[in-house]
Design a protein around this motif. Structure first.
Motif, PDB file in Angstrom:
ATOM      1  N   HIS A 254      45.210  57.768  29.037  1.00  0.00           N
ATOM      2  CA  HIS A 254      46.010  57.819  27.814  1.00  0.00           C
ATOM      3  C   HIS A 254      46.178  59.262  27.374  1.00  0.00           C
ATOM      4  O   HIS A 254      45.186  59.991  27.207  1.00  0.00           O
ATOM      5  CB  HIS A 254      45.340  57.010  26.706  1.00  0.00           C
ATOM      6  CG  HIS A 254      45.388  55.534  26.924  1.00  0.00           C
ATOM      7  ND1 HIS A 254      44.883  54.623  26.022  1.00  0.00           N
ATOM      8  CD2 HIS A 254      45.899  54.795  27.961  1.00  0.00           C
ATOM      9  CE1 HIS A 254      45.072  53.396  26.483  1.00  0.00           C
ATOM     10  NE2 HIS A 254      45.669  53.479  27.655  1.00  0.00           N
ATOM     11  N   TYR A 255      47.426  59.680  27.202  1.00  0.00           N
ATOM     12  CA  TYR A 255      47.746  61.020  26.721  1.00  0.00           C
ATOM     13  C   TYR A 255      47.918  60.940  25.206  1.00  0.00           C
ATOM     14  O   TYR A 255      48.819  60.268  24.709  1.00  0.00           O
ATOM     15  CB  TYR A 255      49.008  61.542  27.399  1.00  0.00           C
ATOM     16  CG  TYR A 255      48.914  61.517  28.913  1.00  0.00           C
ATOM     17  CD1 TYR A 255      47.995  62.312  29.581  1.00  0.00           C
ATOM     18  CD2 TYR A 255      49.722  60.666  29.671  1.00  0.00           C
ATOM     19  CE1 TYR A 255      47.888  62.273  30.962  1.00  0.00           C
ATOM     20  CE2 TYR A 255      49.624  60.624  31.048  1.00  0.00           C
ATOM     21  CZ  TYR A 255      48.698  61.436  31.689  1.00  0.00           C
ATOM     22  OH  TYR A 255      48.592  61.393  33.049  1.00  0.00           O
TER      23      TYR A 255
ATOM     24  N   ILE B  90      52.386  62.805  24.986  1.00  0.00           N
ATOM     25  CA  ILE B  90      51.894  61.473  24.689  1.00  0.00           C
ATOM     26  C   ILE B  90      52.405  60.523  25.762  1.00  0.00           C
ATOM     27  O   ILE B  90      53.451  60.742  26.373  1.00  0.00           O
ATOM     28  CB  ILE B  90      52.327  60.988  23.285  1.00  0.00           C
ATOM     29  CG1 ILE B  90      53.852  61.015  23.144  1.00  0.00           C
ATOM     30  CG2 ILE B  90      51.675  61.826  22.202  1.00  0.00           C
ATOM     31  CD1 ILE B  90      54.354  60.432  21.831  1.00  0.00           C
ATOM     32  N   GLY B  91      51.658  59.450  26.015  1.00  0.00           N
ATOM     33  CA  GLY B  91      52.065  58.490  27.032  1.00  0.00           C
ATOM     34  C   GLY B  91      50.852  57.939  27.741  1.00  0.00           C
ATOM     35  O   GLY B  91      49.752  57.866  27.175  1.00  0.00           O
ATOM     36  N   GLY B  92      51.048  57.535  28.985  1.00  0.00           N
ATOM     37  CA  GLY B  92      49.948  56.942  29.730  1.00  0.00           C
ATOM     38  C   GLY B  92      50.172  56.986  31.215  1.00  0.00           C
ATOM     39  O   GLY B  92      51.293  57.163  31.703  1.00  0.00           O
TER      40      GLY B  92
ATOM     41  N   ARG C 261      53.856  58.277  32.755  1.00  0.00           N
ATOM     42  CA  ARG C 261      55.131  58.444  32.059  1.00  0.00           C
ATOM     43  C   ARG C 261      54.851  58.610  30.580  1.00  0.00           C
ATOM     44  O   ARG C 261      53.802  58.209  30.078  1.00  0.00           O
ATOM     45  CB  ARG C 261      56.070  57.274  32.309  1.00  0.00           C
ATOM     46  CG  ARG C 261      55.604  55.942  31.773  1.00  0.00           C
ATOM     47  CD  ARG C 261      56.617  54.841  32.078  1.00  0.00           C
ATOM     48  NE  ARG C 261      56.877  54.695  33.493  1.00  0.00           N
ATOM     49  CZ  ARG C 261      58.083  54.813  34.054  1.00  0.00           C
ATOM     50  NH1 ARG C 261      59.140  55.094  33.312  1.00  0.00           N
ATOM     51  NH2 ARG C 261      58.227  54.661  35.355  1.00  0.00           N
ATOM     52  N   GLY C 262      55.807  59.226  29.895  1.00  0.00           N
ATOM     53  CA  GLY C 262      55.623  59.434  28.469  1.00  0.00           C
ATOM     54  C   GLY C 262      56.624  60.438  27.932  1.00  0.00           C
ATOM     55  O   GLY C 262      57.778  60.485  28.369  1.00  0.00           O
TER      56      GLY C 262
ATOM     57  N   ASN D 209      61.572  63.010  27.809  1.00  0.00           N
ATOM     58  CA  ASN D 209      60.751  62.015  28.499  1.00  0.00           C
ATOM     59  C   ASN D 209      60.321  62.561  29.849  1.00  0.00           C
ATOM     60  O   ASN D 209      60.978  63.434  30.418  1.00  0.00           O
ATOM     61  CB  ASN D 209      61.543  60.723  28.724  1.00  0.00           C
ATOM     62  CG  ASN D 209      62.100  60.143  27.447  1.00  0.00           C
ATOM     63  OD1 ASN D 209      63.257  60.388  27.115  1.00  0.00           O
ATOM     64  ND2 ASN D 209      61.301  59.387  26.732  1.00  0.00           N
TER      65      ASN D 209
ATOM     66  N   THR E 175      58.410  61.284  33.804  1.00  0.00           N
ATOM     67  CA  THR E 175      57.620  60.494  34.741  1.00  0.00           C
ATOM     68  C   THR E 175      56.941  61.492  35.660  1.00  0.00           C
ATOM     69  O   THR E 175      57.484  62.573  35.930  1.00  0.00           O
ATOM     70  CB  THR E 175      58.480  59.526  35.571  1.00  0.00           C
ATOM     71  OG1 THR E 175      59.459  60.277  36.316  1.00  0.00           O
ATOM     72  CG2 THR E 175      59.189  58.523  34.679  1.00  0.00           C
TER      73      THR E 175
END
Length: 259
Positions: free
Chosen positions: A87-88, A94-96, A108-109, A117, A119
Motif C-alpha cells: 500500500h502506497y 498513493i495506490g497499491g 498502480r495508483g 496515474n 502503472t
C-alpha cells in the motif's frame, strides 16, 4: 516502486528510459532512490533529474518531455507491507501493488503532486540489479512509457545495452494463483515461453527499447497481458504474464532466464 524490501532497502541509482506512446525514444531520467525503514512502513524517497534529451526527437516527444520534467525534484511516500500486498500511503504517491514472487511486483495508483496515474512493474534480477518500468497516463490516455534499471548507489548509473537477445537462455517459470499462492515451478528455456511460438494466439505487441509488451487472445474468453524485459548487461530475460478468463485474473506466470 520497490521490489523485495528485505533486499532492496538502502540507496539506489535508477536510469529510466522514456518513450512516447508511439514508441519513440526521447531520453533518460536519472533518479536517486532511497528506501528507509520507518517503524511499520518503509519511507521511499525518489529524487528525479530532468530528462537527458535524445537527439533529433519529434515535436510529440518534446511535448512529452515537458510533462516529464514536471516530475523533477524530491518525491516522498510511505510504503506499507500487508502480506503480499503493498500500500502506497502518500503523500506524493498513493495506490497499491502486489508481490507475485520474491522481488516481482506490479502496481498502480497516482503520483498526486505530479498529477498523473501510473502503472508499474519491477523485477529483481539478482540482489544488485532490478528492472522496472510502467506508464504514466491521464485516466487511460497514455502520456509516457518508461523502462528502467536500478543498481546500488556505489555502482554508478546503470545502462541498458542495445541489441536483440542472442544465444540460449535458461531459468525458472513460476505459475502463480491470483491470490499469490505458487502453483508450480518449471525449468524452461527462451523457446518455451508462452508467446515464443504463438500458435493459435492472436494479438499485438509493442517494443519500447528493452521492454516488450503483448496483448493476446489465446482462446475464446481467454486473454493474455504480458511484459518482457531483456537486460544484456546481466544476461537476463525476465517477464510477467497475466492470464484472464472471462475478464477475471486466472493465473500469473513470472520468469527470469539467464544465459
Amino acid at each position: 516502486m520497490s521490489a523485495r524490501p528485505s533486499s532492496f532497502l538502502g540507496s539506489w541509482l535508477v536510469s529510466e528510459y522514456v518513450y512516447t506512446p508511439a514508441g519513440e525514444y526521447a531520453g533518460i531520467i536519472h533518479q536517486r532512490r532511497r528506501l528507509q525503514p520507518q517503524g511499520e512502513v518503509i519511507r521511499v524517497i525518489q529524487i528525479c533529474e530532468p530528462v537527458k534529451v535524445a537527439e533529433g526527437i519529434s515535436e510529440q516527444a518534446k511535448s512529452m518531455i515537458e510533462i516529464m520534467n514536471q516530475r523533477v525534484g524530491e518525491f516522498v511516500f510511505d510504503l506499507k507491507l500487508i502480506g503480499k500486498a503493498r500500500h502506497y500511503l502518500g503523500e506524493d504517491v498513493i495506490g497499491g501493488g502486489f508481490s507475485w514472487h520474491d522481488g516481482v511486483l506490479t502496481a498502480r495508483g497516482m503520483w498526486t503532486r505530479f498529477g498523473y496515474n501510473f502503472t508499474s512493474f519491477s523485477i529483481l534480477l539478482h540482489p544488485e540489479r532490478q528492472v522496472t518500468g510502467g506508464k504514466f497516463s491521464i485516466a487511460n490516455e497514455e502520456v509516457a512509457t518508461i523502462v528502467g534499471v536500478a543498481v546500488p548507489e556505489a555502482d554508478g548509473y546503470p545502462e541498458f545495452q542495445a541489441g536483440a537477445a542472442a544465444g540460449r537462455y535458461r531459468g525458472e517459470r513460476y505459475v502463480i494463483y491470483p491470490d499469490g499462492k505458487l502453483l508450480e515451478t518449471t525449468s524452461i528455456t527462451d523457446n518455451d515461453l508462452p508467446f515464443a511460438n504463438r500458435g493459435g494466439m492472436c494479438g499485438n505487441e509493442k517494443q519500447y527499447g528493452a521492454l516488450r509488451e503483448m496483448e493476446l487472445v489465446s482462446a475464446p474468453g481467454e486473454t493474455l497481458s504480458a511484459i518482457e524485459v531483456t537486460d544484456h548487461a546481466s544476461g537476463s530475460i525476465a517477464g510477467i504474464w497475466k492470464k484472464f478468463r472471462d475478464e477475471k485474473l486466472s493465473q500469473v506466470d513470472v520468469y527470469v532466464l539467464r544465459k
